[in-house]
Design an enzyme around this catalytic site. Structure first.
Site, short mmCIF file in Angstrom:
data_model
loop_
_atom_site.label_atom_id
_atom_site.label_comp_id
_atom_site.label_asym_id
_atom_site.label_seq_id
_atom_site.Cartn_x
_atom_site.Cartn_y
_atom_site.Cartn_z
N SER A 1 0.83 -1.16 0.05
CA SER A 1 -0.02 -0.07 -0.11
C SER A 1 0.97 1.14 -0.23
CB SER A 1 -0.96 0.00 1.35
OG SER A 1 -0.32 -0.22 2.44
N ASP B 1 -1.53 5.51 12.34
CA ASP B 1 -0.83 5.18 11.08
C ASP B 1 0.48 6.14 10.88
OD1 ASP B 1 -0.03 4.46 8.67
OD2 ASP B 1 -1.76 4.91 7.30
N HIS C 1 2.03 4.84 6.45
CA HIS C 1 1.80 5.47 5.08
C HIS C 1 2.03 7.23 5.13
CE1 HIS C 1 -0.68 1.80 5.21
NE2 HIS C 1 -0.27 1.92 3.74
#
Length: 437
Positions: free
Chosen positions: A153, A395, A398
């Protein structure tokens, strides 16, 4: 006494002729200066450049400075991976409101992030200037070609950044062969350019356990992942990257037999660390590309992107609350970040030597050091709307869009431009000599 333009008609013909060469010279310097600024900084206005660079004492010194910078931009020995982040008041060059490609969990502004200083930096190499991304120039370089991102991702995160940056010039149409967002194909019809993403978080064939039960990934470390290897021959550029999924518990197979595991706690199974699987996976992925008879493209390795969890790991309340980049003296590449970086670069170099024998080109997008010092660029707890009634982890893996990850496409454009203007050997002889740090 200063001479103003309005005073020239009142002078005699003789004196007017004396001043004319000086005026012509000043006008010439201005035109050269303006042209060079526009070429080197296509996303910046002249006034913005003067705002971010202290004005010099004269037009001639300004012109000399920019000519010098341009010479460094085209330097064949510049290591763009070494440098630091410098203020960029003009950024960012798109917003979450202007780009449709941003996934909700990277849409930090939409999810309420109140600070914006993390958007006001650009990467500055030590040895040269790295121009900001020029969408028109990029699309011209890739006209009639195709580019694929293969990985997890975070790889998709970079593709989304590229779409947002290109949106200043063109919008693509969706030509995907499946409804699965993990496998996307977009076409920029005016440029005959195809952009694709292939989901392969381990780069090799793998089976992931049911997310609702105990997670144990089964990795077949010597087997190609045909979800991407069977379709990659047609692409001109392939960007390989992976990392974060190898931290998960996994069972490892070679030649169909269990050879060990990582954090599986199984009796009679050798406990192998994640670096064993990481090396084997990159070796197999690069072998897949080298073995494809019809593949004639250029292979990029985008190096590992560090996480920045503090005050605990990802599932123990860890966060990334910092609001500014680290200074160089505040952190260094070490521990598992260094080991992952070294492992993939070593496998990249070995694959490069083999690929060269059949005419393949391997290029490095060494973004690890640049991202190591950007703990401020992650979604953290702004990866979801505040009122969503779910259990979310912070997170710190990312990257917000827009955000520091946009610099990866500055790196990409730089390498493509160097390839276009200088070919391969002369420029990359110095790049291959760079030592793993």
């Amino acid at each position: 006494m200063k001479l103003h333009a309005m005073e020239l008609p009142s002078l005699g013909k003789k004196k007017a002729l004396q001043y004319t060469p000086k005026i012509v010279l000043l006008l010439t310097l201005y035109l050269i200066l303006h042209t060079l600024v526009t070429f080197c900084y296509p996303l910046s206005s002249t006034s913005f450049l003067w705002k971010t660079s202290p004005p010099s004492s004269s037009s001639s010194s300004r012109a000399a400075s920019i000519i010098s910078s341009y010479t460094k931009i085209m330097s064949k020995t510049c290591d763009i991976s070494r440098g630091g982040w410098v203020p960029n008041p003009g950024g960012p060059y798109y917003t979450n409101a202007t780009c449709w490609a941003i996934h909700d969990h990277q849409n930090c502004m939409r999810n309420g992030r109140p600070d914006t200083d993390f958007l006001k930096w650009r990467w500055q190499p030590d040895e040269c200037e790295l121009p900001l991304f020029d969408a028109a120039q990029f699309l011209e370089l890739v006209r009639g070609k195709s580019l694929a991102f293969v990985g997890d991702s975070v790889a998709r995160n970079q593709m989304q950044s590229l779409i947002c940056l290109l949106q200043r010039v063109a919008y693509p149409i969706d030509v995907s062969y499946t409804q699965d967002d993990k496998f996307k194909r977009l076409k920029y019809t005016n440029y005959d350019f195809t952009l694709a993403s292939f989901w392969s978080p381990h780069l090799v064939r793998a089976k992931v356990s049911d997310a609702n039960g105990p997670t144990l990934d089964h990795l077949y470390l010597d087997e190609f992942d045909e979800q991407w290897t069977a379709q990659i021959e047609e692409f001109n550029y392939v960007i390989i990257s992976s990392g974060h999924w190898f931290f998960r518990p996994s069972m490892m197979y070679v030649a169909g037999q269990v050879v060990g595991c990582n954090h599986c706690l199984k009796k009679n199974v050798t406990d192998l660390n994640m670096f064993y699987a990481y090396r084997k996976a990159f070796r197999t992925a690069f072998r897949a590309l080298n073995d494809l008879k019809k593949f004639k493209g250029m292979v990029f390795l985008r190096t590992f992107s560090p996480q920045h969890f503090e005050n605990g790991s990802w599932n123990e309340g860890g966060n990334c609350d910092r609001k500014r980049p680290f200074k160089r003296s505040e952190t260094q590449l070490e521990g598992h970040n260094m080991e992952l970086y070294k492992t993939q670069v070593e496998e990249f170099r070995a694959a490069e030597r083999k690929g060269e024998k059949r005419g393949l080109k391997y290029r490095l997008l060494d973004t690890t050091r640049a991202m190591l010092v950007r703990p401020d660029g992650h979604p953290n707890h702004y990866g979801h709307l505040p009122n969503e009634n779910k259990n979310f982890y912070n997170d710190c893996a990312h990257w917000c869009l827009p955000g520091p990850i946009d610099a990866w496409n500055d790196f990409l454009l730089y390498v493509l431009k160097m390839e276009s203007e200088h070919g391969d050997e002369k420029f990359y002889q110095s790049e291959r000599k760079l030592k793993i740090r």
